[in-house]
Design an enzyme around this catalytic site. Structure first.
Site, mmCIF file in Angstrom:
data_model
loop_
_atom_site.group_PDB
_atom_site.id
_atom_site.type_symbol
_atom_site.label_atom_id
_atom_site.label_comp_id
_atom_site.label_asym_id
_atom_site.label_seq_id
_atom_site.Cartn_x
_atom_site.Cartn_y
_atom_site.Cartn_z
ATOM 1 N N LYS B 79 40.773 35.585 34.019
ATOM 2 C CA LYS B 79 40.180 36.061 35.272
ATOM 3 C C LYS B 79 40.193 37.587 35.299
ATOM 4 O O LYS B 79 41.149 38.213 34.826
ATOM 5 C CB LYS B 79 40.993 35.496 36.444
ATOM 6 C CG LYS B 79 40.373 35.720 37.819
ATOM 7 C CD LYS B 79 41.220 35.022 38.891
ATOM 8 C CE LYS B 79 40.687 35.261 40.295
ATOM 9 N NZ LYS B 79 41.489 34.573 41.326
ATOM 10 N N SER B 154 38.902 31.771 44.524
ATOM 11 C CA SER B 154 38.253 32.918 43.934
ATOM 12 C C SER B 154 38.111 32.831 42.409
ATOM 13 O O SER B 154 37.306 33.559 41.844
ATOM 14 C CB SER B 154 39.032 34.180 44.287
ATOM 15 O OG SER B 154 40.305 34.161 43.704
ATOM 16 N N SER B 178 43.191 29.780 45.081
ATOM 17 C CA SER B 178 42.148 30.303 44.200
ATOM 18 C C SER B 178 42.107 29.723 42.794
ATOM 19 O O SER B 178 41.119 29.901 42.089
ATOM 20 C CB SER B 178 42.260 31.827 44.106
ATOM 21 O OG SER B 178 41.752 32.412 45.275
#
Lengths: 474, 489, 95
Positions: B79, B154, B178
């Protein structure tokens, strides 16, 4: 109306740890800009603080030396504000649970001594340095100092004059130096004070509206600022005007303070608990061990020095500087003569310091040298005049006294045969003076002594020379 | 052989046995990314050169017989809020568009040491604030199951990249769901570890007391293998804790027989999409068939979880994001003439609206006059919620629930009503508030064929048990094997 | 709690963020909705609750006072938008 000045001080002290409070960068003073920084103290994204154990140790030691309670559990908080010297836009500090609280320092002489209470001590990080005058339109930022550990020592508003404030801060400084937590060099900014000041009619118990003057870094500036600010406030009140609670900037060259106009109306630091640092828990064992390791502090030293035969005045001057005290103790240990040691320090050393515009902390010679010189005088190896010259050399070049005396042939001639032979020659060569002496002119003896000493290059004990001379003449 | 159809652990095994070379696997991964990512937009940055260079090193180590890890040679996506030295790390924000970290996050060092190969940085909501990946400054990540829908957030790019079979594994971060929520919406397995189990050093902070890095994979075994690598104490993160390493064999042998699962009634109230409820309750039956005792219980504190979460998260975010001032790194406005303008213009021009909203909210709850009423109250609510879970775990081994009230929302549907979007985090935020480990597991599909996930929350540091349950569940339910675009591999 | 335009303007100042007029209107109503929802916390009895800022963290996590190399200056300045003579550079701060 008569007014009373009420002063509280917030003193910031940079700690003498090797590394910064939350990262392993060096704290050394004076590095090239931005060469003592890492991702943590630059506040780069993703970085986390890791607390330096020495900072906690130093804070506990300081608290105990200042008669504080040590909080068994203390925590860090974030103080949020934007300024270019603060990379994370928050300073990690301690608001809700500081490490030490409720202590005091005594100022003044024993009969008239006064307690200045200490409200709390907290650990925090220093900010970077802004350089305003190197460039016309830009401010340049150096983060080397950023993250250097600070203790903020907050007093209660217990001081009533500029003199008391200076006395408090001087006492605080020498204690911090004795316990080795900071070098407290004001010129390098490692000791700074914020002054909180208000005035009130004498006899009133209510505190007046106070102003704050930040980052004072000399004793003289502190004294001047307190005097000027209290006069300003009194003048306002006399005119029937009000003192506004505000932060003021002290301009020491102008001898005046100015209100700082803040760009936003209200400063809101939005303090909240620092989530990245677990609580610091201090055990009773740690407190006991730290307390046991605290060295003798100035009050105790003065007491001990007077017992060694020093006057109160001399003892206070020597104990008032960690460096003079160290030299005194070292000298006394070597020569065993406290009074002589004190005399040399208070007369000869202070003069040398004064003439060379140096501070006691700048002394860089072996501290056992002075004791050795005193011993040489006592044992008749050199006379006092030579001793002074040798000490000067020690002070300037850190020479080894014994070697220096030897190499330069400064030692007294102690061999009586040599002295006898020399004096005999003088007597032979000065028949006229000898006759004068014998006819009763006693001044002639002085002349003959002078001639003999000259022939001995001044390095023989005058008493021995006189005795031998009288012997030969009679 | 379709390399991307293998699990991560199988791939590593084939590499170890010389059935595959590290380069072959990497070729396949980049081929898949080049083919598919134009469509889904999972990656912000690809690091092809660095990956091939690493591949050579890892291959050489494997050839020498070095035992790196159960995942040696496997490519992985990270990420884009996790710092990679020398590789852009943007947090999907204009603010950090050109930011190149000077150090590696701790877990990046760990995965590289274990022989995994970072292929790229995945898309996300800006600074991990959002649940749709729509707040990214680099465009939304589309859901591989239906490209008219979001991939969740997210960690949307990470979950979608695994779901679309572009990579075997990904690393996400989970502050309020997330990792779990996009995993659920994309039908992959995502684990949020216990707070402190994984070092946060190098994870760009959103909310420091809630953030936690976690693995995203296709099944329990892959997640366990990755979890085993990234977990552990790091002297650079003072909130990280020593924990016992995961044992893959133990996870595989785990039995649900006699284990007690509690279901908070409040998790099945209004707002839960009917299809989701049906799929999740069907999964409950499967867990029962595996020997678990399932019971409903009351957890009324759930009601306070969303406000508690948003107060704490936004407060910390407002402080964490104050460092973006255009001085040391990041975007600086060209139009700024004074210092004040440098701050205001740089921040106003570079932060997206959701980020601004959360910063404002954080400033509000911390400002003088509101601190006690909101922030302090939320910290106390955190204590209450943590205690409620701790009580529940005296009765139950696991707490069960949905992950998200709906399947993947349509594009442009969520951001217009932020409160509604926040409320939908109800099932996931509790685990962050209480610091507990929680896993999102594919368990079925809605009537449109969109994936549904279920969630299991465990006792602190019981990741191993959680993954054990997931492994058992996978023997009964094959939702995790279905791939986007239909069909079972 | 009622959030109005002044509240938002104050928060903008605190946050060093400036919203457009349109954003401000939207933000005001969004914050109002969110904060109203947060107000349900007031019904929670927190008398016996500790304000909990960390979850399972240990205590006394510290490092030894040992110097490690800093970044070299070029690396430290690498990401900075403006630098001058080894310094970070910002528009003049006026007092």
């Amino acid at each position: 109306m008569n007014y009373e000045v009420v002063v509280g001080l917030e003193v910031h002290v940079e700690l003498a740890t090797k590394t910064k409070i939350f990262c392993s960068c060096t704290t050394e003073f004076g590095g090239e800009p931005n060469t003592q920084v890492c991702e943590v103290c630059l506040g780069m994204p993703g970085t986390l603080p890791v607390l330096n154990r020495a900072v906690v140790d130093f804070a506990v030691r300081t608290g105990l030396a200042l008669n504080c309670e040590v909080a068994c559990c203390n925590k860090f908080d974030r103080k949020n504000y934007f300024y270019p010297d603060l990379p994370k836009a928050y300073q990690i500090s301690q608001l809700y649970l500081p490490i030490c609280h409720d202590g005091f320092i005594e100022i003044g002489k024993s009969e008239t001594c006064k307690k200045i209470r200490i409200k709390e001590i907290h650990m925090e990080e220093d900010a970077g340095k802004l350089i305003h005058d190197a460039d016309e339109i830009n401010t340049l930022v150096d983060y080397n100092r950023c993250g250097v550990p600070l203790l903020e020592i907050v007093s209660q508003p217990d001081m009533r004059s500029a003199e008391e404030a200076v006395e408090y801060i001087e006492k605080l400084r020498v204690i911090l130096q004795y316990i080795g937590v900071s070098d407290c060099k004001m010129q390098e900014g490692s000791l700074r004070a914020d002054i909180n000041l208000s005035v009130r009619p004498v006899g009133s118990f209510e505190l007046g509206v106070r102003t704050e003057m930040k980052n004072m870094n000399s004793f003289k500036a502190i004294a001047r600022a307190i005097k000027a600010e209290s006069e300003r406030q009194i003048a306002l009140l006399e005119k029937g005007e009000k003192v506004i609670q505000e932060t003021r900037r002290w301009d020491d060259s102008e001898g005046q303070s100015y209100a700082m106009r803040s760009k936003e109306e209200a400063q809101d630091y939005k303090y909240f608990p620092e989530p990245d640092i677990p609580p610091v828990v201090i055990s009773q064992e740690q407190i006991d061990a730290t307390r046991a390791a605290i060295p003798e502090l100035p009050d105790k030293k003065i007491e001990r020095y007077t017992q060694l035969g020093l006057t109160d005045h001399d003892a206070e001057i020597i104990a008032g500087s960690v460096y003079l005290a160290k030299l005194f103790e070292c000298t006394y240990e070597v020569c065993g003569n406290a009074k002589e040691a004190a005399n040399w320090i208070l007369v000869d050393l202070l003069k040398l310091l004064h003439d060379s515009a140096k501070q006691p902390e700048d002394m860089d010679f072996n501290f056992d040298s002075l004791g050795k010189i005193i011993l040489m005088v006592e044992k008749g190896k050199i006379n006092r005049g030579t001793a002074k010259k040798v000490f000067e050399k020690v002070f300037e070049e850190n020479i080894n006294p014994a070697e220096y005396v030897e190499d330069n042939n400064l030692g007294l001639v102690t061999d009586t045969d040599t002295i006898y032979a020399t004096v005999e020659t003088v007597v032979k060569d000065n028949e006229k003076s000898v006759n004068e002496y014998k006819s009763g002119k006693t001044q002639a003896l002085q002349y003959l002594i002078g001639q003999s000493m000259k022939a001995l290059r001044g390095q023989a004990p005058a008493q021995t020379v006189t005795e031998i001379l009288k012997d030969l003449l009679n | 052989m379709d390399i991307l159809s293998l699990s991560a652990v199988e791939t590593a095994r084939k590499i170890k046995n010389r059935d595959l070379s590290v380069k072959e696997v990497l070729d396949a991964v980049f081929y898949a990314i080049d083919e598919k990512d134009k469509k889904y937009n999972c990656f912000i940055t690809l690091c092809r050169d660095e990956a091939y260079a690493r591949a050579n090193i890892v291959q050489a180590q494997i050839d020498k017989g070095e035992e790196l890890s159960a995942l040696a040679g496997v490519p992985i996506a990270v990420k884009d809020n996790i710092c990679t030295k020398g590789i852009k790390t943007t947090c999907a924000s204009k603010m950090l568009k050109n930011f190149v970290p000077v150090y590696n996050a701790h877990i990046v060092d760990l995965i590289e040491k274990a022989g995994l190969i970072v292929v790229g940085k995945t898309n996300m909501d800006e600074f991990a604030m959002g649940s749709t990946t729509e707040t990214s400054a680099f465009g939304v990540t589309l859901n591989p199951w239906d490209t008219t829908r979001v991939s969740g957030g997210s960690s949307g790019g990470a979950a979608a990249a695994v779901a679309a079979r572009m990579v075997h594994l990904a690393i996400g971060s989970d502050t309020g769901g997330s990792v779990r929520q996009p995993s659920s919406l994309c039908s992959v397995t995502g684990l949020k570890p216990t707070y402190g189990r994984v070092s946060r050093r190098g994870l760009i902070a959103y909310a420091s007391s809630l953030d936690q890095i976690g693995p995203i994979g296709r099944n329990a075994e892959d997640c366990a293998a990755l979890m085993g690598i990234i977990g552990g104490y790091d002297s650079g993160d003072s909130t990280s804790v020593e924990s016992t390493p995961l044992e893959l064999e133990k996870i595989k042998r785990y039995s649900l027989q006699g284990k007690r699962i509690g279901i908070p009634k409040e998790f099945f109230g209004g707002g839960l999409q009917e299809d989701v409820k049906t799929a999740v309750l069907a999964a409950v039956n499967e867990l029962k068939e595996l020997g678990a005792e399932v019971e409903e219980f009351e957890l009324p504190q759930v009601k306070y979880a969303v406000p508690t979460y948003y107060i704490i998260a936004c407060a910390e975010a407002s402080s964490n994001l104050s460092r973006y001032d255009g001085i040391r790194y990041g975007y600086r406005s060209d139009g700024a003439e004074s210092l004040f303008e440098t701050y205001v213009k740089s921040r106003s021009e570079a932060f997206g609206i959701e980020t601004k909203r959360r910063i404002m909210l954080g400033n509000f709850v911390l400002s003088s006059g509101y601190y006690d009423e909101y922030y302090k109250k939320a910290l106390q609510a955190k204590d209450i919620i943590q205690k409620a879970f701790s009580d529940a775990f005296k009765e139950y081994d696991f707490v069960f629930g949905p992950v998200y009230p709906t399947t993947a929302p349509k594009l442009n549907e969520s951001l217009s009503d932020p409160l509604k979007m926040y409320m939908a985090d109800i099932y996931t935020v509790t685990a962050n508030i209480a610091g507990l480990p929680a896993v999102s597991v594919p368990c079925g599909f809605d009537s449109n064929g969109l994936p549904v996930g279920m969630q299991l929350v465990g006792r602190p540091f019981c990741e191993s048990e959680l993954l054990g349950v997931v492994y058992s569940f996978e023997q009964k339910n094959d939702a995790h094997e279905k791939t986007a675009g239909g069909g079972t591999v | 709690m009622k959030i109005n335009n002044e509240t938002v303007a104050y928060l903008e100042k605190l946050a060093r963020i400036e919203l457009t007029d349109e954003e401000r209107v939207e933000c005001c109503s969004d914050l109002q909705d969110i904060v109203s929802h947060m107000d349900i916390l007031s019904e929670l009895d927190t008398q016996d609750a500790e304000p909990l800022s960390q979850s399972f963290s240990a205590k006394n996590v510290m490092r030894e006072d040992e110097v490690k190399p800093s970044l070299d200056r070029d690396t430290a300045l690498k990401n900075a938008p403006r630098v001058k003579d080894g310094f970070f550079s910002v528009p003049k701060t006026v007092e």
